[in-house]
Scaffold this motif. Structure first.
Motif, PDB file in Angstrom:
ATOM      1  N   LEU A   1     -42.195  24.143  -7.998  1.00  0.00           N
ATOM      2  CA  LEU A   1     -42.225  22.736  -7.623  1.00  0.00           C
ATOM      3  C   LEU A   1     -40.820  22.131  -7.603  1.00  0.00           C
ATOM      4  O   LEU A   1     -40.052  22.280  -8.551  1.00  0.00           O
TER       5      LEU A   1
ATOM      6  N   LEU B   1     -50.842  24.512 -10.360  1.00  0.00           N
ATOM      7  CA  LEU B   1     -51.342  23.419  -9.538  1.00  0.00           C
ATOM      8  C   LEU B   1     -52.768  23.712  -9.096  1.00  0.00           C
ATOM      9  O   LEU B   1     -53.219  24.871  -9.125  1.00  0.00           O
TER      10      LEU B   1
ATOM     11  N   GLN C   1     -41.197  14.084  -2.209  1.00  0.00           N
ATOM     12  CA  GLN C   1     -41.341  14.872  -3.432  1.00  0.00           C
ATOM     13  C   GLN C   1     -42.358  14.216  -4.357  1.00  0.00           C
ATOM     14  O   GLN C   1     -42.627  13.022  -4.213  1.00  0.00           O
ATOM     15  N   PRO C   2     -42.954  14.985  -5.280  1.00  0.00           N
ATOM     16  CA  PRO C   2     -42.758  16.414  -5.530  1.00  0.00           C
ATOM     17  C   PRO C   2     -43.368  17.258  -4.410  1.00  0.00           C
ATOM     18  O   PRO C   2     -44.368  16.860  -3.801  1.00  0.00           O
TER      19      PRO C   2
ATOM     20  N   VAL D   1     -43.847  21.568  -2.859  1.00  0.00           N
ATOM     21  CA  VAL D   1     -43.666  23.016  -2.918  1.00  0.00           C
ATOM     22  C   VAL D   1     -43.018  23.437  -1.606  1.00  0.00           C
ATOM     23  O   VAL D   1     -43.593  23.237  -0.536  1.00  0.00           O
TER      24      VAL D   1
ATOM     25  N   ASP E   1     -51.532  17.923  -9.005  1.00  0.00           N
ATOM     26  CA  ASP E   1     -51.254  18.216 -10.400  1.00  0.00           C
ATOM     27  C   ASP E   1     -52.063  17.227 -11.216  1.00  0.00           C
ATOM     28  O   ASP E   1     -51.620  16.126 -11.514  1.00  0.00           O
TER      29      ASP E   1
ATOM     30  N   VAL F   1     -49.337  16.368  -4.889  1.00  0.00           N
ATOM     31  CA  VAL F   1     -48.159  17.221  -4.713  1.00  0.00           C
ATOM     32  C   VAL F   1     -48.083  17.569  -3.234  1.00  0.00           C
ATOM     33  O   VAL F   1     -49.067  18.013  -2.638  1.00  0.00           O
TER      34      VAL F   1
ATOM     35  N   SER G   1     -47.476  19.368   0.251  1.00  0.00           N
ATOM     36  CA  SER G   1     -47.696  20.745   0.694  1.00  0.00           C
ATOM     37  C   SER G   1     -47.341  20.868   2.178  1.00  0.00           C
ATOM     38  O   SER G   1     -46.727  19.991   2.753  1.00  0.00           O
TER      39      SER G   1
ATOM     40  N   SER H   1     -45.541  26.028   2.664  1.00  0.00           N
ATOM     41  CA  SER H   1     -45.222  25.847   1.245  1.00  0.00           C
ATOM     42  C   SER H   1     -45.452  27.147   0.481  1.00  0.00           C
ATOM     43  O   SER H   1     -46.295  27.251  -0.412  1.00  0.00           O
TER      44      SER H   1
END
Length: 370
Positions: free
Chosen positions: A7, A20, A54-55, A57, A124, A129, A131, A137
């Motif tokens: 991450l 995750l 963000q956050p 992957v 999360d 999060v 992707s 990702s």
């Protein structure tokens, strides 16, 4: 289902391994179990949050095995081996012409960190999060990918080596073969011999270029460039560099392929061209002490020279990635010589080696090769 992913967005010099929650594939998507993923400089640049939310992957050189199909997916089956390329809409003029890297929706699809409807495949707990970075990702044990992102590969090929074909290799080799369309007997200088530059050199050799010039500050990389097909190698800090490169043919080169973001190198790329030459580039020049870089327009006009921006090698991943794999099998594209492998758990070390240049193309292994 629970997955392990790296991450970005929580600080730190490298992505952090976390657990995750990943949702099931939606219509037109597949779940892919990642075997390996290459680290690209675009990942390094995006980790601090340059373009993507963000956050998130990151990861966009993934290779793995199809585990689950969403509704309506055709042409794939569970167990297929795939390499993951960038995301594209499939409907715009560029996509219909087989140039998906120039998709009208390329920026939101590749850098938006979500599907076009605003949803993501990862969470999360209760926190979203992001992707779908480049449609994959792939710094993760599993990815949810649109069908168009996946390219089916022969199961006899070593899947752990194939991920870099999807970005670094296709950008370099495709840039020379598909974008510049270098012909037998022509000349080209490749400026910067990282993963993209070395791929361009291999592509130039496949294309039949007579003079292939490699320029870099690393003697070790120049030695590898010669092994991969360069006919002439020059250090980028030698004082007579422009004259030395032009002297290879006595009149300048038909093409240059610039992988750097250094303004002086972009100037050099134009200065060493012969009349009607083309300077291809895959990274924009950064401003320096003199301000934004500016091309010498009169020299371009007087010499009929061109600047040519290139994304993804101008190539169609669905057809060009299998072609790259075939050239590798024939011994004509030894891209695996520039790969360095790291367990996924050692992403910190791989990240540092990518930053420092200690590794030309780091590859994270989510699974050990059989």
């Amino acid at each position: 289902m629970k997955i392990t992913a790296a991450l970005s967005g929580h600080g730190g010099t490298a992505p952090e391994l976390v657990e995750l929650e990943q949702e099931a594939p939606r219509a037109g998507e597949m779940r892919v179990r990642l075997v390996a993923t290459g680290i690209c400089h675009t990942d390094l640049h995006e980790h601090p949050g340059r373009h993507s939310p963000q956050p998130i992957v990151l990861g966009h050189e993934g290779a793995g095995v199809v585990e689950e199909l969403g509704e309506g997916v055709e042409g794939f089956a569970v167990g297929d081996h795939v390499v993951l390329s960038g995301s594209s809409c499939g409907r715009c003029p560029s996509c219909r012409a087989g140039r998906p890297t120039y998709c009208d929706l390329a920026m939101p699809l590749c850098f938006g960190g979500q599907r076009m409807d605003g949803s993501t495949a990862l969470s999360d707990g209760e926190t979203c999060v992001h992707s779908h970075f480049f449609g994959q990702s792939s710094f993760a044990s599993h990815s949810i990918v649109p069908q168009r992102t996946a390219v089916k590969m022969d199961k006899s090929l070593p899947l752990e080596k194939l991920g870099p074909l999807a970005c670094g290799v296709i950008t370099g080799a495709g840039g020379v073969i598909e974008a510049l369309k270098v012909q037998p007997g022509e000349s080209i200088a490749v400026l910067g011999t990282g993963g993209v530059g070395l791929s361009a050199i291999m592509g130039a050799k496949i294309a039949g270029a007579e003079q292939i010039v490699a320029v870099d500050l690393s003697d070790e990389r120049l030695e590898l460039a010669r092994e991969m097909g360069a006919t002439h190698c020059f250090r980028g800090d030698q004082p007579d560099l422009k004259d030395a490169i032009r002297g290879v043919t006595g009149r300048g080169l038909n093409y240059t392929f610039n992988t750097t973001n250094v303004g002086a190198v972009h100037t050099l790329a134009l200065e060493v061209l012969a009349m009607n030459g083309t300077a291809g580039f895959v990274a924009a020049p950064l401003p320096d002490a003199d301000g934004p870089w500016k091309p010498q327009m009169f020299a371009m006009l007087a010499g009929g020279r061109q600047l040519r921006g290139i994304l993804g090698g101008d190539a169609n991943p669905q057809t060009f990635l299998p072609q790259l794999a075939e050239w590798w099998q024939q011994g004509r594209l030894p891209f695996d010589k520039m790969l360095s492998f790291y367990p996924f758990a050692e992403i910190d070390r791989a990240w540092a080696d990518a930053h420092s240049g200690a590794a030309i193309k780091p590859v994270l292994l989510m699974e050990q090769p059989a």
